[in-house]
Write a protein that holds these residues in place. Structure first.
Motif, PDB file in Angstrom:
ATOM      1  N   UNK A  36       1.099  -1.118   0.226  1.00 26.55           N
ATOM      2  CA  UNK A  36       0.460  -0.439  -0.294  1.00 26.55           C
ATOM      3  C   UNK A  36       0.577   1.350  -0.483  1.00 26.55           C
ATOM      4  N   UNK A  37       0.799   1.858  -0.815  1.00 29.39           N
ATOM      5  CA  UNK A  37       1.707   3.284  -1.028  1.00 29.39           C
ATOM      6  C   UNK A  37       1.101   4.706  -1.161  1.00 29.39           C
ATOM      7  N   UNK A  38       0.941   4.828   0.198  1.00 34.41           N
ATOM      8  CA  UNK A  38       0.090   6.395   0.155  1.00 34.41           C
ATOM      9  C   UNK A  38       1.089   8.093  -0.074  1.00 34.41           C
ATOM     10  N   UNK A  39       0.542   8.287  -0.694  1.00 29.84           N
ATOM     11  CA  UNK A  39       0.639   9.913  -1.048  1.00 29.84           C
ATOM     12  C   UNK A  39       0.379  10.404   0.433  1.00 29.84           C
ATOM     13  N   UNK A  40       0.539  11.905   0.511  1.00 33.62           N
ATOM     14  CA  UNK A  40       0.754  12.953   2.049  1.00 33.62           C
ATOM     15  C   UNK A  40      -0.474  12.591   1.893  1.00 33.62           C
ATOM     16  N   UNK A  59     -10.173  11.395  -3.161  1.00 32.98           N
ATOM     17  CA  UNK A  59     -10.347  11.425  -4.674  1.00 32.98           C
ATOM     18  C   UNK A  59     -10.215  12.768  -5.566  1.00 32.98           C
ATOM     19  N   UNK A  60      -9.527  14.214  -4.433  1.00 33.71           N
ATOM     20  CA  UNK A  60      -9.738  15.232  -5.078  1.00 33.71           C
ATOM     21  C   UNK A  60      -8.564  16.182  -4.769  1.00 33.71           C
ATOM     22  N   UNK A  61      -8.502  16.638  -5.945  1.00 31.87           N
ATOM     23  CA  UNK A  61      -6.276  17.580  -6.091  1.00 31.87           C
ATOM     24  C   UNK A  61      -6.722  18.784  -5.126  1.00 31.87           C
ATOM     25  N   UNK A  62      -5.428  18.632  -4.631  1.00 33.37           N
ATOM     26  CA  UNK A  62      -6.053  20.179  -4.346  1.00 33.37           C
ATOM     27  C   UNK A  62      -4.459  21.216  -3.765  1.00 33.37           C
ATOM     28  N   UNK A  63      -4.221  22.057  -3.878  1.00 32.95           N
ATOM     29  CA  UNK A  63      -2.826  22.473  -3.336  1.00 32.95           C
ATOM     30  C   UNK A  63      -3.302  22.903  -1.752  1.00 32.95           C
ATOM     31  N   UNK A 113       3.849  11.126  -7.698  1.00 30.74           N
ATOM     32  CA  UNK A 113       3.074  10.064  -8.084  1.00 30.74           C
ATOM     33  C   UNK A 113       1.626  10.122  -7.759  1.00 30.74           C
ATOM     34  N   UNK A 114       1.200  10.882  -6.904  1.00 29.40           N
ATOM     35  CA  UNK A 114       0.250  11.713  -5.939  1.00 29.40           C
ATOM     36  C   UNK A 114      -1.041  12.497  -6.221  1.00 29.40           C
ATOM     37  N   UNK A 115       0.222  13.217  -7.803  1.00 30.97           N
ATOM     38  CA  UNK A 115      -0.872  14.029  -8.383  1.00 30.97           C
ATOM     39  C   UNK A 115      -1.696  14.325  -8.658  1.00 30.97           C
ATOM     40  N   UNK A 116      -2.624  12.599  -9.611  1.00 37.67           N
ATOM     41  CA  UNK A 116      -3.688  12.737  -9.623  1.00 37.67           C
ATOM     42  C   UNK A 116      -4.431  11.855  -9.251  1.00 37.67           C
ATOM     43  N   UNK A 174      -0.106  20.953  -6.614  1.00 42.27           N
ATOM     44  CA  UNK A 174      -1.325  20.520  -6.142  1.00 42.27           C
ATOM     45  C   UNK A 174      -0.790  18.170  -6.590  1.00 42.27           C
ATOM     46  N   UNK A 175      -2.093  18.004  -5.043  1.00 44.66           N
ATOM     47  CA  UNK A 175      -2.412  16.642  -4.683  1.00 44.66           C
ATOM     48  C   UNK A 175      -2.670  16.199  -4.288  1.00 44.66           C
ATOM     49  N   UNK A 176      -3.152  14.828  -4.017  1.00 48.58           N
ATOM     50  CA  UNK A 176      -4.517  14.121  -4.175  1.00 48.58           C
ATOM     51  C   UNK A 176      -4.525  13.160  -2.385  1.00 48.58           C
ATOM     52  N   UNK A 177      -4.368  14.251  -1.416  1.00 45.28           N
ATOM     53  CA  UNK A 177      -3.753  13.988  -0.714  1.00 45.28           C
ATOM     54  C   UNK A 177      -5.116  12.642   0.186  1.00 45.28           C
ATOM     55  N   UNK A 178      -4.543  11.944   1.626  1.00 45.88           N
ATOM     56  CA  UNK A 178      -5.240  11.057   1.919  1.00 45.88           C
ATOM     57  C   UNK A 178      -5.934  10.597   3.717  1.00 45.88           C
TER      58      UNK A 178
END
Length: 285
Positions: free
Chosen positions: A129-133, A191-195, A248-251, A159-163
């Motif tokens: 499991x490879x989460x981003x921020x 599910x959302x891209x945010x700065x 990798x978590x840009x989208x 921008x990125x899609x934090x979890x």
């Protein structure tokens, strides 16, 4: 029996709680079992991934494990792999990092690549499991939000899609309880891209306050990280990677939905649930 390491952290605790609630036999590894505060159905044992001797006992009778590590990630992974191999564990779900796919070389990525390699060497089936921020990374803002209504961002404003950590835990539970996920790797995002600035705006709306936003220069962040770790070269490469727009978590990915059958939680939901952490407090004179 399912073993959960890092069971008193946000992801490990939630995963252990969900597993126990689903009727699974769960054993949690904790450095301080008396302070674990886990549900009564969870068996809590003393130990740490850094303590190879404790792992031999913890893995007895275990068929699968959720591996959550901290500190020397690669070294702890080697300890886990050795204990799992000695105990004939069938399946290891490893909480890695999306940084392993980052195009910018840096220490965090190197550590998690080495950890994944070690876990693979255990001989057990694996799920990475490879989460981003995490949404909770914005907890770094608590002090300045409380004291001055300001956000000082250390990771740039790309921008990125934090979890949400809840979604990571739910994904881990799905991977542990459904054999279809064995042998796979998932990049976990929201599910959302945010700065960062947009996160600060959402947090301010939830708090009913307008928050000032600024981005710290990379040199300042390097100084802070180097002061914490004592390793300035690593701080330089890690900060450069954090500020890179090529992440990798840009989208958003569909991994959470594939694993859990539902959409990930939004940052606004996290902010609502954790608003009390940012509540204004009087600053001592």
């Amino acid at each position: 029996m399912i073993l959960v390491t890092g069971a008193t952290g946000k992801v490990g605790r939630e995963a252990a709680t969900q597993l126990a609630g689903a009727g699974r036999r769960v054993r949690a590894l904790s450095r301080t079992p008396e302070e674990a505060g886990l549900p009564g159905a969870v068996e809590v044992v003393a130990g740490s991934p850094a303590d190879a001797a404790s792992l031999a006992t913890a893995f007895q009778g275990v068929t699968s494990a959720l591996v959550v590590l901290s500190g020397d990630v690669a070294g702890e992974a080697r300890n886990i792999a050795a204990a799992a191999a000695a105990s004939d564990v069938e399946h290891l779900v490893f909480l890695s990092s999306a940084s392993v796919l980052h195009p910018v070389p840096h220490g965090i990525a190197d550590e998690h690549r080495a950890a994944e390699e070690a876990i693979t060497g255990s001989g057990a089936a694996t799920t990475f499991l490879r989460p981003g921020p995490f949404h909770a990374n914005t907890s770094w803002w608590i002090k300045t939000v409380r004291e001055s209504g300001a956000v000082r961002c250390w990771i740039g404003n790309n921008p990125g899609a934090p979890i949400d950590e809840y979604d990571i835990a739910s994904a881990a539970v799905a991977a542990l309880t459904d054999e279809r996920h064995r042998g796979k790797a998932y990049v976990l995002t929201g599910s959302e891209v945010l700065t960062s600035k947009e996160q600060a705006r959402i947090l301010g709306e939830v708090l009913g306050r307008e928050l000032d936003f600024s981005v710290a220069p990379q040199e300042e962040v390097v100084d802070v990280f180097a002061g914490i770790t004592g390793d300035r070269p690593a701080a330089v490469t890690n900060v450069a990677a954090l500020h890179s727009p090529e992440v990798p978590w840009a989208k958003p990915t569909t991994a959470v939905r594939e694993l859990t059958g539902r959409e990930p939680r939004t940052y606004r939901q996290w902010a609502v649930a954790n608003a009390a952490l940012f509540a204004a407090q009087e600053v001592p004179v």
